[in-house]
Design an enzyme around this catalytic site. Structure first.
Site: not given
Length: 742
Positions: A140, A406
């Site tokens: 870069e 239940s």
């Protein structure tokens, strides 16, 4: 001689004394010989003309070039001033604070996930492998350490390449300019933005050192896939911190700067590898790595990890974020949160749920599920909120309110025990009509008189409804809330069959007191919070809700719920070598299927169903949830010390022999003696008071308050045995409630 001199000189007339010094002295020209006059006057004139022409051309070029340069500087300065005036004042200019990152760790210290806008922690450049920052410089901005924020050489090189068309278009921006753009500006490509970028780059170079700028750059720039900063990118693509990045991985990360979204290795790995190879070549050319290192990196490129983003760990990490604000408040810096999640258990839970649903979910019409597992302190060891996090981020383990069916019955039976019954007490399994409501068993058959152990193990609905009416729905709700249910419950007769909705997490939490000896717990997932530099912000202390069940009732409940796995609806549960107990649950029309089971070490709840609440194809708590629970618990308990369930010294006479002695069921006595089981005064849960069941006389039927929330004497319930009446519930109010009401 004097005469000749006089002839050669000419004296101009004087007009005034003041002109003496101003008047020039004119000297007569010498005449050339007659024969040479033409040549002498012609050749020098031509040579001088050419020289003068060349000099005037060069001078003009120099002059106008100089003028243009001056005006160019003035124009550039004007542009800088104009666009600079649109930026904040230099005294107010500051690097924006980086959004805080929340690193969520497992109980063993391994990283579960990063949360926050960045997706990763900020890492000092000295903590990174030396080749990682060099990879960014090589590809870069190779003149990074020599320019002053803007690189004229780089700009000219980029312009030249763009003009002659060699390679792709070059930008010429330095790392400092890229950082300035990321920190202060938008991503628009305009001339004004480039001018402002250059101004801000110069300011950054003036204020910070090169290494500081490089560190800011590496921790702020975007790497695609929602990752900001090199650590977030490394975690995202390679599954580990940037501190552990290899050379090929560093090259791939640096290569992303050209086009983060396009080159993301989890979406376009071949393009990412090609770009990484260019980075490796550039690093070797700049002398950052050796030729042998470059060859090795090119031969073994990095590869992105798969499936991490969609793993069930994200459900746990999301829940950490949900409770973090209440734990430490607002966050303005990077923090590290240590959770209770055990990675091996989490992985086992995810496998158990997804494998069973993938194989049998279609057959039973089940599309979703959840699993939550806690230890005896309430610490969440595994939390799976759905089948696939990538497909749906909704956490069903924490947020889904569903009917427990239940699996809610243990709270009804515990309330009955606390009101004077015991597991050997007998109730009628037969038809019952409550204001037109006629509950039935799943088999549509009745078994007649049965003891409570059998009724709970076989999940007989009519017995549960009778018990609920005897003790009163409000008493059942108080018991459920005391043990850990947080949701609002409706005080009606159907509460005994689990018609009020709860979440898997709170239902499982409410079962923990059965496993740990009666201590109420607060489910929790965070144990410690620190700043990134180690400052302690929060540490959980060993807190609980105190004793919520008397040890005698814990033993009774465990003896009954253990039978569920031996002769009852949960007998398909397979957990060799461990004493286990639990309860299945199925809601109306098979919309929800549950199993909550436990050992002395772990309590685990499983829910299955569909998000749209549509009925399944007869998926019940006795089939798929039990199978998922068994698969998970076998793996989760591996290596743990075997621990039995709290017994409290109580043992049912009906269970003294083998389990088969429960069948056929003995007929109850016509007039059984009143039960003398102890009661617990829950006015102080941490220090219960033991009282006898005969502590207060029973109120006559005519004096009992009527309504769905009032206890109903057994003789007023259809099919109930005579004479086996429950005494009134103990007064569990605390001293303030007794004095002032409530």
């Amino acid at each position: 001689m004097a005469r000749k001199k006089a002839l050669k000189e000419r004296i101009e007339p004087r007009f005034s004394a003041g002109d003496d010094e101003a008047a020039p002295r004119i000297v007569a020209e010498k005449r050339a010989p007659r024969g040479d006059r033409g040549a002498a006057s012609e050749k020098p004139a031509r040579g001088k003309t050419k020289k003068k022409a060349r000099r005037s051309l060069l001078g003009g070029l120099f002059y106008w070039g100089f003028v243009l340069a001056i005006w160019g500087v003035i124009g550039a300065g004007g542009l800088f001033v104009f666009y600079g005036s649109q930026l904040p004042h230099i005294d107010q200019l500051a690097v924006p604070k980086r959004p805080p990152n929340i690193a969520v760790l497992a109980v063993d210290g391994s990283l579960l996930a990063n949360r926050g806008d960045t997706g990763g922690a900020a890492i000092p450049v000295q903590d990174l492998p030396p080749y990682l920052p060099k990879a960014f410089i090589a590809i870069e901005d190779r003149r990074f350490y020599s320019h002053w924020g803007v690189d004229p050489v780089g700009i000219m090189r980029a312009l030249t390449k763009n003009i002659i068309g060699r390679g792709s278009m070059q930008g010429g921006s330095t790392l400092t300019q890229q950082l300035a753009k990321n920190l202060f500006l938008t991503q628009e490509r305009t001339f004004s933005r480039k001018i402002q970028e250059a101004i801000l780059a110069l300011w950054l170079e003036h204020k910070y050192s090169k290494d500081q700028i490089l560190e800011l750059y590496l921790n702020r720039v975007y790497f695609g896939s929602g990752a900001y900063g090199v650590d977030a990118a490394s975690q995202k693509y390679f599954g580990h911190s940037a501190k552990a990045a290899t050379l090929p991985e560093a090259a791939m990360l640096a290569g992303l700067m050209k086009a983060p979204t396009k080159l993301a290795p989890n979406h376009n790995e071949s393009a990412a590898i090609d770009r990484a190879n260019q980075v490796v070549t550039a690093m070797a050319r700049e002398g950052f790595i050796t030729e042998s290192e470059a060859k090795a990196a090119l031969a073994h490129p990095a590869h992105a990890v798969r499936g991490r983003a969609g793993g069930s760990l994200n459900y746990a990490a999301d829940y950490v974020m949900d409770v973090l604000d209440d734990t430490i408040g607002a966050i303005d810096e990077d923090i590290v949160v240590t959770s209770t999640i055990a990675p091996a258990m989490q992985a086992s839970a995810e496998r158990a749920l997804t494998d069973v649903l993938n194989k049998q979910g279609g057959k039973f019409g089940v599309s979703q599920g959840a699993l939550v597992s806690l230890d005896g302190t309430g610490a969440i060891r595994a939390l799976v909120g759905g089948r696939d996090y990538e497909d749906s981020q909704f956490d069903r383990a924490v947020l889904a309110h569903r009917q427990p069916g239940s699996s809610f019955k243990p709270f009804v039976y515990l309330t009955a025990l606390e009101h004077g019954l015991n597991p050997d007490s007998v109730r009628e399994d037969g038809p019952i009509n409550v204001r037109g409501w006629q509950p039935e068993n799943s088999t549509h058959k009745f078994m007649g008189p049965v003891n409570l152990t059998t009724a709970l193990a076989l999940s007989l609905n009519t017995v549960a409804v009778r018990l609920g009416l005897e003790v009163g729905p409000r008493a059942v709700i108080q018991t459920a809330h005391r043990l850990g249910i947080a949701s609002e419950l409706q005080p009606n007769a159907s509460i005994a069959l689990g018609t009020s909705e709860v979440t898997p997490l709170e239902l499982t939490t409410a079962y923990v007191p059965f496993a740990n000896g009666g201590i109420g717990v607060q489910s929790h997932i965070i144990t410690k919070v620190r700043t990134a530099d180690g400052k302690l912000l929060y540490a959980r202390k060993g807190s609980s809700n105190g004793r919520v069940i008397d040890p005698t009732y814990v033993a009774m409940m465990n003896s009954m719920l253990e039978q569920t796995l031996i002769i009852g609806t949960g007998k398909k549960a397979d957990l060799p070598g461990w004493q286990a107990a639990g309860k299945t649950g199925t809601s109306q029309d098979y919309r929800d299927a549950w199993f909550v089971g436990y050992t002395g070490q772990l309590v685990t709840g499983v829910w299955l169903g569909n998000d749209d609440n549509s009925p399944t194809k007869k998926a019940s708590g006795a089939n798929l949830p039990v199978e998922i629970w068994s698969r998970y618990m076998r793996e989760a308990l591996r290596g743990m010390a075997v621990a039995g369930l709290p017994s409290g010294g109580w043992r049912s006479e009906s269970l003294a022999g083998p389990a088969s002695s429960l069948w056929p069921f003995p007929q109850p006595a016509q007039n059984p003696p009143p039960q003398q089981a102890p009661h617990m005064d829950t006015s102080n849960p941490s220090a219960p008071t033991i009282m006898t069941g005969a502590g207060r006389p029973a109120a006559p039927p005519s004096a009992a308050p009527r309504g769905d929330d009032a206890p109903v004497p057994p003789e007023d319930i259809p099919g109930a045995p005579t004479g086996d009446r429950l005494p009134p519930a103990p007064d569990n109010r605390n001293i303030l409630e007794k004095l002032f009401g409530g």
